[in-house]
Design a protein around this motif. Structure first.
Motif, PDB file in Angstrom:
ATOM      1  N   LYS A 143      52.493  88.237  70.058  1.00 37.61           N
ATOM      2  CA  LYS A 143      52.571  86.805  70.330  1.00 37.61           C
ATOM      3  C   LYS A 143      53.475  86.107  69.306  1.00 37.61           C
ATOM      4  O   LYS A 143      54.228  85.199  69.656  1.00 37.61           O
ATOM      5  N   LEU A 144      53.430  86.546  68.054  1.00 37.55           N
ATOM      6  CA  LEU A 144      54.307  85.991  67.024  1.00 37.55           C
ATOM      7  C   LEU A 144      55.771  86.268  67.368  1.00 37.55           C
ATOM      8  O   LEU A 144      56.617  85.373  67.304  1.00 37.55           O
ATOM      9  N   ASN A 145      56.074  87.500  67.753  1.00 37.20           N
ATOM     10  CA  ASN A 145      57.453  87.849  68.102  1.00 37.20           C
ATOM     11  C   ASN A 145      57.942  87.036  69.299  1.00 37.20           C
ATOM     12  O   ASN A 145      59.088  86.568  69.311  1.00 37.20           O
ATOM     13  N   ASN A 146      57.086  86.851  70.296  1.00 33.99           N
ATOM     14  CA  ASN A 146      57.458  86.037  71.456  1.00 33.99           C
ATOM     15  C   ASN A 146      57.688  84.579  71.060  1.00 33.99           C
ATOM     16  O   ASN A 146      58.616  83.935  71.559  1.00 33.99           O
ATOM     17  N   PHE A 147      56.864  84.068  70.153  1.00 31.14           N
ATOM     18  CA  PHE A 147      57.022  82.697  69.674  1.00 31.14           C
ATOM     19  C   PHE A 147      58.370  82.521  68.975  1.00 31.14           C
ATOM     20  O   PHE A 147      59.098  81.560  69.213  1.00 31.14           O
ATOM     21  N   ILE A 148      58.706  83.487  68.122  1.00 27.94           N
ATOM     22  CA  ILE A 148      59.978  83.429  67.391  1.00 27.94           C
ATOM     23  C   ILE A 148      61.154  83.501  68.365  1.00 27.94           C
ATOM     24  O   ILE A 148      62.117  82.735  68.236  1.00 27.94           O
ATOM     25  N   ARG A 149      61.064  84.387  69.350  1.00 31.51           N
ATOM     26  CA  ARG A 149      62.126  84.460  70.364  1.00 31.51           C
ATOM     27  C   ARG A 149      62.270  83.127  71.098  1.00 31.51           C
ATOM     28  O   ARG A 149      63.371  82.671  71.382  1.00 31.51           O
ATOM     29  N   GLY A 150      61.140  82.486  71.391  1.00 34.80           N
ATOM     30  CA  GLY A 150      61.157  81.197  72.083  1.00 34.80           C
ATOM     31  C   GLY A 150      61.779  80.084  71.252  1.00 34.80           C
ATOM     32  O   GLY A 150      62.340  79.130  71.792  1.00 34.80           O
ATOM     33  N   CYS A 151      61.687  80.221  69.933  1.00 33.52           N
ATOM     34  CA  CYS A 151      62.289  79.222  69.032  1.00 33.52           C
ATOM     35  C   CYS A 151      63.764  79.487  68.778  1.00 33.52           C
ATOM     36  O   CYS A 151      64.423  78.709  68.092  1.00 33.52           O
ATOM     37  N   LYS A 152      64.276  80.592  69.278  1.00 29.83           N
ATOM     38  CA  LYS A 152      65.687  80.986  69.182  1.00 29.83           C
ATOM     39  C   LYS A 152      66.100  81.545  67.831  1.00 29.83           C
ATOM     40  O   LYS A 152      67.127  82.179  67.722  1.00 29.83           O
ATOM     41  N   SER A 153      65.316  81.267  66.762  1.00 29.15           N
ATOM     42  CA  SER A 153      65.640  81.851  65.461  1.00 29.15           C
ATOM     43  C   SER A 153      64.392  81.884  64.592  1.00 29.15           C
ATOM     44  O   SER A 153      63.468  81.105  64.776  1.00 29.15           O
ATOM     45  N   GLN A 154      64.430  82.803  63.640  1.00 37.08           N
ATOM     46  CA  GLN A 154      63.329  82.910  62.701  1.00 37.08           C
ATOM     47  C   GLN A 154      63.230  81.651  61.838  1.00 37.08           C
ATOM     48  O   GLN A 154      62.144  81.188  61.527  1.00 37.08           O
ATOM     49  N   ARG A 155      64.381  81.096  61.497  1.00 33.85           N
ATOM     50  CA  ARG A 155      64.416  79.892  60.670  1.00 33.85           C
ATOM     51  C   ARG A 155      63.717  78.722  61.370  1.00 33.85           C
ATOM     52  O   ARG A 155      62.889  78.035  60.775  1.00 33.85           O
ATOM     53  N   SER A 156      64.039  78.494  62.648  1.00 34.53           N
ATOM     54  CA  SER A 156      63.416  77.368  63.344  1.00 34.53           C
ATOM     55  C   SER A 156      61.928  77.627  63.586  1.00 34.53           C
ATOM     56  O   SER A 156      61.113  76.704  63.518  1.00 34.53           O
ATOM     57  N   ALA A 157      61.535  78.878  63.824  1.00 36.37           N
ATOM     58  CA  ALA A 157      60.112  79.204  63.983  1.00 36.37           C
ATOM     59  C   ALA A 157      59.364  78.952  62.675  1.00 36.37           C
ATOM     60  O   ALA A 157      58.264  78.393  62.677  1.00 36.37           O
ATOM     61  N   ALA A 158      59.974  79.328  61.558  1.00 38.73           N
ATOM     62  CA  ALA A 158      59.342  79.107  60.256  1.00 38.73           C
ATOM     63  C   ALA A 158      59.119  77.621  60.007  1.00 38.73           C
ATOM     64  O   ALA A 158      58.089  77.217  59.465  1.00 38.73           O
ATOM     65  N   GLN A 159      60.069  76.793  60.413  1.00 40.79           N
ATOM     66  CA  GLN A 159      59.912  75.348  60.253  1.00 40.79           C
ATOM     67  C   GLN A 159      58.742  74.827  61.080  1.00 40.79           C
ATOM     68  O   GLN A 159      58.002  73.961  60.627  1.00 40.79           O
ATOM     69  N   VAL A 160      58.566  75.359  62.270  1.00 36.70           N
ATOM     70  CA  VAL A 160      57.435  74.955  63.104  1.00 36.70           C
ATOM     71  C   VAL A 160      56.121  75.319  62.423  1.00 36.70           C
ATOM     72  O   VAL A 160      55.171  74.535  62.414  1.00 36.70           O
ATOM     73  N   PHE A 161      56.069  76.498  61.822  1.00 36.73           N
ATOM     74  CA  PHE A 161      54.859  76.938  61.124  1.00 36.73           C
ATOM     75  C   PHE A 161      54.681  76.239  59.777  1.00 36.73           C
ATOM     76  O   PHE A 161      53.606  76.270  59.204  1.00 36.73           O
ATOM     77  N   GLY A 162      55.744  75.649  59.267  1.00 36.38           N
ATOM     78  CA  GLY A 162      55.670  74.988  57.964  1.00 36.38           C
ATOM     79  C   GLY A 162      55.708  75.950  56.795  1.00 36.38           C
ATOM     80  O   GLY A 162      55.132  75.685  55.740  1.00 36.38           O
ATOM     81  N   ILE A 163      56.380  77.075  56.995  1.00 40.39           N
ATOM     82  CA  ILE A 163      56.526  78.065  55.923  1.00 40.39           C
ATOM     83  C   ILE A 163      57.998  78.427  55.784  1.00 40.39           C
ATOM     84  O   ILE A 163      58.811  78.119  56.651  1.00 40.39           O
ATOM     85  N   HIS A 164      58.347  79.065  54.678  1.00 43.69           N
ATOM     86  CA  HIS A 164      59.723  79.484  54.444  1.00 43.69           C
ATOM     87  C   HIS A 164      60.049  80.672  55.348  1.00 43.69           C
ATOM     88  O   HIS A 164      59.182  81.486  55.672  1.00 43.69           O
ATOM     89  N   GLU A 165      61.290  80.788  55.747  1.00 35.62           N
ATOM     90  CA  GLU A 165      61.673  81.874  56.657  1.00 35.62           C
ATOM     91  C   GLU A 165      61.459  83.258  56.043  1.00 35.62           C
ATOM     92  O   GLU A 165      61.152  84.208  56.757  1.00 35.62           O
ATOM     93  N   SER A 166      61.599  83.383  54.724  1.00 30.01           N
ATOM     94  CA  SER A 166      61.347  84.692  54.109  1.00 30.01           C
ATOM     95  C   SER A 166      59.850  85.039  54.187  1.00 30.01           C
ATOM     96  O   SER A 166      59.490  86.205  54.340  1.00 30.01           O
ATOM     97  N   HIS A 167      58.997  84.022  54.105  1.00 29.86           N
ATOM     98  CA  HIS A 167      57.564  84.247  54.255  1.00 29.86           C
ATOM     99  C   HIS A 167      57.266  84.724  55.678  1.00 29.86           C
ATOM    100  O   HIS A 167      56.498  85.677  55.879  1.00 29.86           O
ATOM    101  N   LEU A 168      57.874  84.092  56.661  1.00 33.32           N
ATOM    102  CA  LEU A 168      57.695  84.503  58.052  1.00 33.32           C
ATOM    103  C   LEU A 168      58.217  85.930  58.258  1.00 33.32           C
ATOM    104  O   LEU A 168      57.579  86.733  58.943  1.00 33.32           O
TER     105      LEU A 168
END
Length: 142
Positions: A82-107
Motif C-alpha cells: 500500500k505504501l508503494n502504491n501511495f508513492i506511485r500515486g504521488c508521482k515521486s517519493q519526494r511529494s509522497a514524503a511531503q504528504v506524510f510530513g517526513i523527509h524523503e530520505s526517511h521515507l
C-alpha cells in the motif's frame, strides 16, 4: 498467510504451562539452553525472547490492524504494498514524503526496511502493530 494467529494472552498461557511442567523458569531455561533471565523477562512480559518463543514451538510476527475492519490484521507485506502504491500515486517519493510530513530520505529508509512503518501507518489506513504468534510447521521427513 494461512497460519492461525494467537494473541499474547494465549501465548502467556502456553508459556506458563510449559514453565510449570518443566518445574519452573530455571528448569525450562536449562531444558532449552536459554538464559534464565530471558525466560523470566518473557514470563514477566518485560520483553519477548525469540529463544523462549522458539522453545515453545512458536513464531512471533507483527500484524497491523485495520481501523475500518478491527477483526482483520494486515501483514507487513500488505503495508509495504500500500505504501508503494501511495508513492506511485504521488508521482515521486519526494511529494509522497511531503504528504506524510517526513523527509524523503526517511521515507526511503521506511521503504527499504531500515525504519519502521509508524510514521505512515495512519495515513495508509493501518493501526499500530500488534504482536501475534503462530505454531511452527513441523516437517515430516518420512
Amino acid at each position: 498467510m494461512s497460519e492461525k494467529l494467537m494473541d499474547c494472552t494465549r501465548f502467556c498461557g502456553i508459556m506458563n504451562r510449559a514453565i510449570r511442567v518443566a518445574g519452573g523458569a530455571a528448569a525450562f531455561a536449562r531444558q532449552h539452553n536459554i538464559p534464565v533471565q530471558s525466560v523470566r523477562d518473557t514470563q514477566n512480559l518485560r520483553g519477548f525472547s525469540s529463544d523462549v518463543v522458539a522453545a515453545l514451538g512458536l513464531v512471533q510476527v507483527l500484524r497491523y490492524p485495520l481501523p475500518s475492519d478491527p477483526g482483520k490484521l494486515a501483514t507487513p507485506q500488505d503495508v509495504q504494498e500500500k505504501l508503494n502504491n501511495f508513492i506511485r500515486g504521488c508521482k515521486s517519493q519526494r511529494s509522497a514524503a511531503q504528504v506524510f510530513g517526513i523527509h524523503e530520505s526517511h521515507l526511503s529508509n521506511i521503504q527499504n526496511g531500515l525504519r519502521g512503518f509508524a510514521p505512515v501507518l495512519s495515513m495508509l489506513g493501518f493501526g499500530l502493530p500488534v504482536r501475534r504468534f503462530y505454531a511452527k510447521k513441523v516437517e515430516n521427513h518420512g
